[in-house]
Design a protein around this motif. Structure first.
Motif: not given
Length: 257
Positions: A12, A14, A19, A42, A46, A49-50
């Motif tokens: 996580g 990014s 990225r 992060g 992000t 998404r993680s």
């Protein structure tokens, strides 16, 4: 040799459109993931998404708080008192937990990142303050610390500690990990061999010293360019040796029994 271990990854990491790592392929391979919380890497999107990748892959979620140092990726030493370090961890843990709560996903552990993790090794008061703050804010959430004297001292005081070793970092003669400011690709077979050495209870330092290790979880780094290949090599070796992976809470519970 131990035949049950958690395999965790720092991920996580990014930031916005930038990225780092291959979380889509890496997170489903591990049993626990440490999600950056915005200070060293992060951001809110992000983090979400993680957490979703972890939930979809059956991977346990933890917070990975670091120093407020995006430029240095949290791997440069900063001065923090025990109270400041504890508050930094709580602040970041709270951010991840709010996002995870909105998705119905529990946050099971907190693992300091980079130089903040190093500070818990060097200063027992920092390690204890972080563990105490997490225990007060979220009883039952585990704190991940380096296997050895650091983890043993904090666990002896009754905190829910998970002892960690590393598959893709070298150790110095004192038994401390050598943090790489900018990780490069590593030989997957060598990392897998070190993972097995951890399960056997001993790793060899860069100076040739035998370091005793008693770990519940084994870490690899998502920002290493070939982290996915490293993870797969470790898992292949585990399968050949009859080793099972499980989330860190399950492995730590086995220690208690």
């Amino acid at each position: 040799m131990r035949t049950l271990i958690d395999l965790n990854a720092d991920a996580g990491e990014s930031f916005g459109r930038w990225r780092l790592g291959d979380d889509e392929r890496l997170i489903p391979l591990v049993t626990s993931v440490n999600v950056a919380c915005g200070w060293h890497a992060g951001d809110a999107a992000t983090m979400r998404r993680s957490v979703r990748l972890a939930a979809d892959g059956g991977t346990s979620v933890g917070a990975h708080p670091g120093f407020p140092d995006l430029t240095g990726f949290g791997r440069r030493a900063l001065a923090m008192s025990p109270r400041e370090a504890a508050d930094a961890c709580l602040y970041q843990f709270g951010a991840l937990r709010a996002i995870a709560d909105s998705m119905g996903v529990p946050v099971r552990h907190v693992k300091p990142h980079g130089a903040l993790y190093g500070l818990t090794i060097k200063d027992e008061a920092v390690a204890e303050a972080v563990a105490d703050a997490v225990a007060e804010a979220a009883p039952g959430v585990r704190i991940v610390l380096l296997a050895g004297p650091t983890a043993d001292r904090v666990a002896a005081k009754g905190y829910p500690v998970v002892r960690e070793a590393f598959a893709d970092l070298d150790y110095d003669d004192a038994g401390h990990i050598i943090i790489e400011p900018d990780p490069v690709a590593k030989d997957p077979a060598r990392c897998a061999e070190q993972a097995i050495a951890v399960l056997r209870g001993e790793v060899t330092s860069v100076g040739g010293t035998a370091i005793a290790v008693d770990a519940d979880t084994l870490c690899l780094h998502g920002d290493r360019p070939n982290s996915v290949e490293v993870a797969r090599a470790i898992l292949d070796r585990f399968e050949a040796e009859g080793v099972r992976t499980a989330p860190l809470s399950e492995v730590a519970d086995q220690r208690v029994r």
